[in-house]
Design a protein around this motif. Structure first.
Motif, PDB file in Angstrom:
ATOM      1  N   LEU A  29       0.864  -1.174   0.000  1.00  0.00           N
ATOM      2  CA  LEU A  29       0.000   0.000   0.000  1.00  0.00           C
ATOM      3  C   LEU A  29       0.903   1.227   0.000  1.00  0.00           C
ATOM      4  CD1 LEU A  29      -3.016   0.944   0.223  1.00  0.00           C
ATOM      5  CD2 LEU A  29      -2.547   1.315   2.647  1.00  0.00           C
ATOM      6  N   LEU A  30       0.701   2.095  -0.989  1.00  0.00           N
ATOM      7  CA  LEU A  30       1.448   3.359  -1.054  1.00  0.00           C
ATOM      8  C   LEU A  30       0.571   4.451  -0.459  1.00  0.00           C
ATOM      9  CD1 LEU A  30       3.829   5.114  -2.194  1.00  0.00           C
ATOM     10  CD2 LEU A  30       2.505   5.302  -4.312  1.00  0.00           C
ATOM     11  N   VAL A  31       1.136   5.238   0.464  1.00  0.00           N
ATOM     12  CA  VAL A  31       0.362   6.309   1.109  1.00  0.00           C
ATOM     13  C   VAL A  31       1.044   7.645   0.830  1.00  0.00           C
ATOM     14  CG1 VAL A  31      -0.630   7.131   3.288  1.00  0.00           C
ATOM     15  CG2 VAL A  31      -0.108   4.705   3.005  1.00  0.00           C
ATOM     16  N   ASP A  32       0.277   8.613   0.373  1.00  0.00           N
ATOM     17  CA  ASP A  32       0.819   9.963   0.199  1.00  0.00           C
ATOM     18  C   ASP A  32      -0.280  10.970   0.514  1.00  0.00           C
ATOM     19  OD1 ASP A  32       3.541  11.113  -1.409  1.00  0.00           O
ATOM     20  OD2 ASP A  32       1.881  12.528  -1.184  1.00  0.00           O
ATOM     21  N   MET A  33       0.135  12.160   0.967  1.00  0.00           N
ATOM     22  CA  MET A  33      -0.854  13.196   1.291  1.00  0.00           C
ATOM     23  C   MET A  33      -1.508  13.768   0.025  1.00  0.00           C
ATOM     24  SD  MET A  33       1.489  16.429   2.412  1.00  0.00           S
ATOM     25  CE  MET A  33       2.970  15.711   3.069  1.00  0.00           C
ATOM     26  N   LYS A  34      -0.806  13.658  -1.109  1.00  0.00           N
ATOM     27  CA  LYS A  34      -1.351  14.169  -2.370  1.00  0.00           C
ATOM     28  C   LYS A  34      -1.984  13.007  -3.152  1.00  0.00           C
ATOM     29  CE  LYS A  34       2.591  15.890  -3.980  1.00  0.00           C
ATOM     30  NZ  LYS A  34       3.590  15.580  -2.969  1.00  0.00           N
ATOM     31  N   ASP A  35      -2.750  13.336  -4.193  1.00  0.00           N
ATOM     32  CA  ASP A  35      -3.324  12.249  -4.996  1.00  0.00           C
ATOM     33  C   ASP A  35      -2.479  11.952  -6.221  1.00  0.00           C
ATOM     34  OD1 ASP A  35      -3.845  14.323  -6.745  1.00  0.00           O
ATOM     35  OD2 ASP A  35      -6.012  13.991  -6.853  1.00  0.00           O
ATOM     36  N   SER A  36      -1.354  12.677  -6.364  1.00  0.00           N
ATOM     37  CA  SER A  36      -0.520  12.431  -7.536  1.00  0.00           C
ATOM     38  C   SER A  36       0.950  12.648  -7.217  1.00  0.00           C
ATOM     39  CB  SER A  36      -0.954  13.327  -8.693  1.00  0.00           C
ATOM     40  OG  SER A  36      -1.117  14.637  -8.249  1.00  0.00           O
ATOM     41  N   PHE A  37       1.788  11.917  -7.933  1.00  0.00           N
ATOM     42  CA  PHE A  37       3.241  12.048  -7.800  1.00  0.00           C
ATOM     43  C   PHE A  37       3.665  13.411  -8.336  1.00  0.00           C
ATOM     44  CE2 PHE A  37       7.157  11.804 -10.369  1.00  0.00           C
ATOM     45  CZ  PHE A  37       8.085  11.645  -9.349  1.00  0.00           C
ATOM     46  N   HIS A  38       4.555  14.077  -7.602  1.00  0.00           N
ATOM     47  CA  HIS A  38       5.081  15.361  -8.071  1.00  0.00           C
ATOM     48  C   HIS A  38       6.496  15.174  -8.581  1.00  0.00           C
ATOM     49  CE1 HIS A  38       6.305  19.786  -7.208  1.00  0.00           C
ATOM     50  NE2 HIS A  38       5.994  19.598  -8.457  1.00  0.00           N
ATOM     51  N   HIS A  39       6.686  15.413  -9.872  1.00  0.00           N
ATOM     52  CA  HIS A  39       8.036  15.366 -10.459  1.00  0.00           C
ATOM     53  C   HIS A  39       8.679  16.728 -10.162  1.00  0.00           C
ATOM     54  CE1 HIS A  39      11.071  14.000 -13.368  1.00  0.00           C
ATOM     55  NE2 HIS A  39      11.152  15.286 -13.670  1.00  0.00           N
ATOM     56  N   ASN A  40       9.164  16.864  -8.910  1.00  0.00           N
ATOM     57  CA  ASN A  40       9.607  18.194  -8.459  1.00  0.00           C
ATOM     58  C   ASN A  40      10.878  18.694  -9.154  1.00  0.00           C
ATOM     59  OD1 ASN A  40      11.722  16.891  -7.043  1.00  0.00           O
ATOM     60  ND2 ASN A  40      10.462  16.678  -5.217  1.00  0.00           N
ATOM     61  N   VAL A  41      11.593  17.789  -9.832  1.00  0.00           N
ATOM     62  CA  VAL A  41      12.791  18.194 -10.574  1.00  0.00           C
ATOM     63  C   VAL A  41      12.416  19.242 -11.641  1.00  0.00           C
ATOM     64  CG1 VAL A  41      14.562  17.314 -12.173  1.00  0.00           C
ATOM     65  CG2 VAL A  41      13.993  16.017 -10.114  1.00  0.00           C
ATOM     66  N   ALA A  42      11.156  19.199 -12.100  1.00  0.00           N
ATOM     67  CA  ALA A  42      10.717  20.160 -13.129  1.00  0.00           C
ATOM     68  C   ALA A  42       9.795  21.238 -12.561  1.00  0.00           C
ATOM     69  CB  ALA A  42      10.015  19.416 -14.263  1.00  0.00           C
ATOM     70  N   ALA A  43       9.763  21.364 -11.234  1.00  0.00           N
ATOM     71  CA  ALA A  43       8.829  22.308 -10.604  1.00  0.00           C
ATOM     72  C   ALA A  43       9.121  23.759 -10.988  1.00  0.00           C
ATOM     73  CB  ALA A  43       8.893  22.162  -9.080  1.00  0.00           C
ATOM     74  N   LEU A  44      10.395  24.060 -11.198  1.00  0.00           N
ATOM     75  CA  LEU A  44      10.744  25.460 -11.470  1.00  0.00           C
ATOM     76  C   LEU A  44      10.299  25.872 -12.871  1.00  0.00           C
ATOM     77  CD1 LEU A  44      14.252  25.452  -9.745  1.00  0.00           C
ATOM     78  CD2 LEU A  44      11.999  25.934  -8.759  1.00  0.00           C
ATOM     79  N   ARG A  45      10.420  24.940 -13.818  1.00  0.00           N
ATOM     80  CA  ARG A  45       9.920  25.258 -15.172  1.00  0.00           C
ATOM     81  C   ARG A  45       8.406  25.394 -15.159  1.00  0.00           C
ATOM     82  NH1 ARG A  45      12.718  22.215 -19.864  1.00  0.00           N
ATOM     83  NH2 ARG A  45      14.400  23.349 -18.833  1.00  0.00           N
ATOM     84  N   ALA A  46       7.759  24.561 -14.346  1.00  0.00           N
ATOM     85  CA  ALA A  46       6.292  24.633 -14.253  1.00  0.00           C
ATOM     86  C   ALA A  46       5.831  25.978 -13.708  1.00  0.00           C
ATOM     87  CB  ALA A  46       5.772  23.507 -13.359  1.00  0.00           C
ATOM     88  N   SER A  47       6.722  26.698 -13.018  1.00  0.00           N
ATOM     89  CA  SER A  47       6.296  27.990 -12.477  1.00  0.00           C
ATOM     90  C   SER A  47       6.558  29.150 -13.428  1.00  0.00           C
ATOM     91  CB  SER A  47       6.922  28.242 -11.102  1.00  0.00           C
ATOM     92  OG  SER A  47       8.250  27.858 -11.069  1.00  0.00           O
ATOM     93  N   VAL A  48       7.162  28.881 -14.593  1.00  0.00           N
ATOM     94  CA  VAL A  48       7.346  29.966 -15.579  1.00  0.00           C
ATOM     95  C   VAL A  48       6.680  29.660 -16.920  1.00  0.00           C
ATOM     96  CG1 VAL A  48       9.550  30.729 -14.581  1.00  0.00           C
ATOM     97  CG2 VAL A  48       9.575  29.100 -16.479  1.00  0.00           C
ATOM     98  N   GLU A  49       6.454  28.387 -17.214  1.00  0.00           N
ATOM     99  CA  GLU A  49       5.931  28.023 -18.540  1.00  0.00           C
ATOM    100  C   GLU A  49       4.482  27.551 -18.427  1.00  0.00           C
ATOM    101  OE1 GLU A  49       8.522  25.413 -20.860  1.00  0.00           O
ATOM    102  OE2 GLU A  49       6.761  24.652 -21.910  1.00  0.00           O
ATOM    103  N   SER A  50       3.581  28.315 -18.982  1.00  0.00           N
ATOM    104  CA  SER A  50       2.164  27.967 -18.897  1.00  0.00           C
ATOM    105  C   SER A  50       1.907  26.616 -19.585  1.00  0.00           C
ATOM    106  CB  SER A  50       1.334  29.063 -19.563  1.00  0.00           C
ATOM    107  OG  SER A  50      -0.012  28.736 -19.466  1.00  0.00           O
ATOM    108  N   GLY A  51       1.138  25.761 -18.950  1.00  0.00           N
ATOM    109  CA  GLY A  51       0.803  24.466 -19.541  1.00  0.00           C
ATOM    110  C   GLY A  51       1.788  23.354 -19.189  1.00  0.00           C
ATOM    111  N   PHE A  52       2.884  23.693 -18.505  1.00  0.00           N
ATOM    112  CA  PHE A  52       3.898  22.676 -18.197  1.00  0.00           C
ATOM    113  C   PHE A  52       3.550  21.883 -16.927  1.00  0.00           C
ATOM    114  CE2 PHE A  52       7.992  20.940 -16.905  1.00  0.00           C
ATOM    115  CZ  PHE A  52       8.527  20.525 -18.119  1.00  0.00           C
TER     116      PHE A  52
END
Ligand SMILES: Cc1cc2nc3c(=O)[nH]c(=O)nc-3n(C[C@H](O)[C@H](O)[C@H](O)COP(=O)(O)OP(=O)(O)OC[C@H]3O[C@@H](n4cnc5c(N)ncnc54)[C@H](O)[C@@H]3O)c2cc1C
Length: 362
Positions: A38-61
């Motif tokens: 059983l995998l437990v996480d507070m979120k409902d989806s995996f966060h690929h945080n390595v790309a989090a910074l691009r996601a904060s500047v590029e719309s749709g990413f």
């Protein structure tokens, strides 16, 4: 470890706390081996945080950086915030009061820090994506951006802003004298103020456009800007296990483990990824390697075979500077812009996470 393992299903149930890079690698391997988990996480989806910074500047990413757990792991995923571990009764305790029994436990709670680099909140995929799209709008409005934090995340953030919006001013302010990867001569990363610490950080509104935000440093410099983004202060996320493993923690809250990645004194509890006290840089790549060793050792312990030791490998460090630039080191050797661009900068390993989750990116 290709074939399925035949076990007494009633006796084995691996609970994995935390579905980051380590957690999803462990869950995928257990699923392939047909071992109950059983995998437990507070979120409902995996966060690929390595790309989090691009996601904060590029719309749709941002939608490429959150991957549903349920689609991959079905009923073997449970969304919930883990608040404690009951070692005596071998249960994981959730905030809503539920107790999840385990025969083996893999702790993979990673690290936490400020948005946008990290997104450690009880959240849905939609809400998480929206938070990044809202951030993109703040960047779009701003003519000048100050990024606080001279480490690799700060350098990557400033470069993402400059790559997406070459006309904007991106200024990096960090107390460290320079960049960790040498030679570090990015083309597009904005200007720098190194060796200076921001002195009025607690008075500043972060990630929000302002007409004229004044950033002060301990050296007396004042910078006027429209947006302040902080990219430092990543710390081990020990809230799930802190009280249960109080006497097994390193000073930073990471779990002390033996060479088999078992938490000291608890042979059925493993720690992997950023929350394991292994002397190596905290990296997604290492979390995946730990997961393999932990799963192998769970299987080997069930079959009464010798356990596998984890050996920290050679240092690989790739620094993306926007989509088209970067520097890095592999085993101490300098890696050029072209190779870093091909290996990391273009897609920031996003496709690799979709592959692990056996889903197609949007
Ligand atoms: C901006 C940025 C760029 C990076 N670039 C690279 C790179 O290029 N290469 C590289 O190898 N590494 C990189 N890293 C580092 C890498 O992301 C981390 O090392 C990696 O995320 C560690 O994985 P993990 O599985 O240990 O934990 P995490 O990915 O931090 O995941 C932990 C999970 O546990 C969950 N969790 C925590 N506590 C609880 C709880 N109490 N209850 C329920 N769930 C909980 C969280 O929601 C989270 O999903 C980067 C990190 C950042 C922030």
């Amino acid at each position: 470890m290709g074939s399925q393992v035949s076990v007494d299903v009633g006796a084995v149930r691996v609970v994995i706390v935390g579905g980051g890079f380590g957690g999803i690698a462990a869950a995928s391997q257990l699923q392939a081996l047909n071992i109950p988990f059983l995998l437990v996480d507070m979120k409902d989806s995996f966060h690929h945080n390595v790309a989090a910074l691009r996601a904060s500047v590029e719309s749709g990413f941002a939608k490429k950086t959150f991957i549903s757990y349920t689609v991959t792991f079905k009923e073997n995923f449970r969304q919930g915030l883990v608040v404690d571990i009951d070692l005596q009764n071998q249960t994981v305790l959730l905030e809503d009061g539920e107790a999840l029994p385990f025969s083996h436990l893999i702790l993979a709670t990673g690290s936490t820090g400020l948005f946008p680099g990290k997104f450690n909140e009880v959240s849905s995929r939609e809400a998480a994506i929206q938070a990044y799209e809202d951030m993109v709008k703040q960047v779009q409005r701003s003519q000048s951006v100050v990024v606080v934090g001279g480490g690799s995340a700060g350098v990557e953030m400033a470069a993402e802003v400059k790559t997406e919006f070459p006309e904007k001013e991106a200024r990096l302010v960090g107390s460290q004298p320079g960049c960790r990867a040498r030679p570090c001569q990015p083309r597009a990363h904005g200007s720098r103020l190194t060796g200076e610490r921001v002195s009025n950080l607690e008075d500043l509104r972060l990630n929000e456009y302002g007409e004229c935000i004044r950033v002060h440093t301990d050296k007396g410099t004042e910078v006027a800007t429209n947006l302040v983004i902080v990219c430092n202060g990543i710390r081990v996320n020990s809230s799930a296990y802190h009280s249960a493993f109080d006497s097994h923690l390193a000073s930073n809250g990471a779990l002390r483990v033996n060479e088999y990645l078992q938490v000291e004194g608890c042979s059925h509890v493993y720690a992997i990824g950023d929350c394991a006290d292994v002397k190596e840089p905290k990296m997604a790549y290492h979390a995946g390697l730990h997961a393999s060793v932990a799963v192998t050792n769970i299987v080997n312990s069930m079959k009464q075979r010798p356990l596998k030791a984890y050996k920290p490998g050679a240092l690989t460090f790739l620094l993306a500077m926007g989509r088209n630039d970067g520097v890095g080191q592999i085993s101490g050797f300098y890696v050029g812009r072209l190779m870093v661009r091909l290996a990391k900068s273009r897609d920031l390993f996003v496709s690799s996470s979709w592959k692990t989750m056996r889903q197609s990116p949007p």
